[in-house]
Design a protein around this motif. Structure first.
Motif, PDB file in Angstrom:
ATOM      1  N   VAL A   1      93.545 -12.906  27.846  1.00  0.00           N
ATOM      2  CA  VAL A   1      94.639 -11.944  27.987  1.00  0.00           C
ATOM      3  C   VAL A   1      94.542 -11.352  29.386  1.00  0.00           C
ATOM      4  CG1 VAL A   1      95.578  -9.761  27.131  1.00  0.00           C
ATOM      5  CG2 VAL A   1      94.624 -11.427  25.525  1.00  0.00           C
TER       6      VAL A   1
ATOM      7  N   ASP B   1      94.513  -8.707  32.089  1.00  0.00           N
ATOM      8  CA  ASP B   1      94.061  -7.325  31.991  1.00  0.00           C
ATOM      9  C   ASP B   1      94.291  -6.628  33.336  1.00  0.00           C
ATOM     10  OD1 ASP B   1      92.237  -5.313  30.406  1.00  0.00           O
ATOM     11  OD2 ASP B   1      91.426  -5.409  32.449  1.00  0.00           O
TER      12      ASP B   1
ATOM     13  N   LEU C   1      91.059  -5.724  35.177  1.00  0.00           N
ATOM     14  CA  LEU C   1      90.406  -6.887  35.780  1.00  0.00           C
ATOM     15  C   LEU C   1      91.220  -7.430  36.960  1.00  0.00           C
ATOM     16  CD1 LEU C   1      88.882  -8.789  32.734  1.00  0.00           C
ATOM     17  CD2 LEU C   1      87.721  -7.368  34.435  1.00  0.00           C
ATOM     18  N   ASN C   2      92.550  -7.316  36.886  1.00  0.00           N
ATOM     19  CA  ASN C   2      93.373  -7.703  38.046  1.00  0.00           C
ATOM     20  C   ASN C   2      93.029  -6.819  39.247  1.00  0.00           C
ATOM     21  OD1 ASN C   2      94.857  -9.972  37.312  1.00  0.00           O
ATOM     22  ND2 ASN C   2      96.548  -8.773  36.481  1.00  0.00           N
TER      23      ASN C   2
ATOM     24  N   SER D   1      87.444 -12.804  26.789  1.00  0.00           N
ATOM     25  CA  SER D   1      88.726 -12.498  26.148  1.00  0.00           C
ATOM     26  C   SER D   1      89.789 -12.002  27.132  1.00  0.00           C
ATOM     27  CB  SER D   1      88.526 -11.458  25.046  1.00  0.00           C
ATOM     28  OG  SER D   1      87.973 -10.270  25.595  1.00  0.00           O
ATOM     29  N   LYS D   2      89.346 -11.530  28.300  1.00  0.00           N
ATOM     30  CA  LYS D   2      90.285 -10.962  29.273  1.00  0.00           C
ATOM     31  C   LYS D   2      90.055 -11.596  30.641  1.00  0.00           C
ATOM     32  CE  LYS D   2      88.795  -6.762  28.618  1.00  0.00           C
ATOM     33  NZ  LYS D   2      88.653  -5.298  28.674  1.00  0.00           N
TER      34      LYS D   2
ATOM     35  N   GLY E   1      91.384 -11.428  35.042  1.00  0.00           N
ATOM     36  CA  GLY E   1      92.119 -10.890  36.180  1.00  0.00           C
ATOM     37  C   GLY E   1      92.023 -11.909  37.298  1.00  0.00           C
TER      38      GLY E   1
END
Length: 159
Positions: A72, A74, A77-78, A135-136, A138
């Motif tokens: 996903v 995030d 994280l981006n 799970s995440k 960026g």
């Protein structure tokens, strides 16, 4: 002396065709039928903007062929990826992976995300990282026209 701009254009065309073919045929039924235009947008110019959703979508298509759960996008994280990419572009030195991250992938010199992804996918160590249990994600890019490579990419994975 050969016509350098013509040779560069021919080389770029050959790389583009190869990347498009590779990205559309990971070897699984869930592979994307065509590469989204945003993934081949050139980032080697001021104010270029990466479509991180589509970039993570391409990574998720790859992960699906490896039976790994999707990531996903995030915002946090981006932001981390952007800070690391900017640091990388300014210093020319690979940043250290922050301890809280599951994985970090770096690249420099590729003009498009499709080229960058293809490089990661075709490198055994990077390919394992793309399928890391996370799970995440960026992803970010930074451009520095006065640097050695010009374009610097960072992908970060977390939970």
């Amino acid at each position: 002396m050969p016509n350098l701009p013509r040779l560069l254009n021919l080389g770029l065309a050959a790389v583009t065709v190869t990347v498009l073919a590779a990205c559309s045929s990971f070897g699984g039924a869930s592979a994307p039928a065509a590469l989204a235009p945003a993934l081949s947008a050139r980032m080697d110019q001021p104010n270029a903007t990466l479509d991180s959703q589509q970039a993570i979508g391409l990574i998720n298509a790859y992960r699906a062929t490896r039976n790994v759960s999707p990531l996903v996008a995030d915002a946090g994280l981006n932001a981390t990826a952007q800070a690391l990419a900017s640091q990388y572009a300014q210093t020319g030195t690979a940043p250290t992976k922050p301890q809280a991250l599951v994985q970090m992938k770096l690249s420099a010199g590729y003009s498009t995300f499709a080229e960058t992804f293809s490089g990661w996918r075709n490198n055994a160590a990077d390919a394992v990282g793309l399928a890391a249990p996370a799970s995440k994600a960026g992803v970010a890019v930074a451009f520095n026209p006065s640097s050695s490579y010009g374009v610097y990419w960072v992908l970060v994975l977390g939970n």
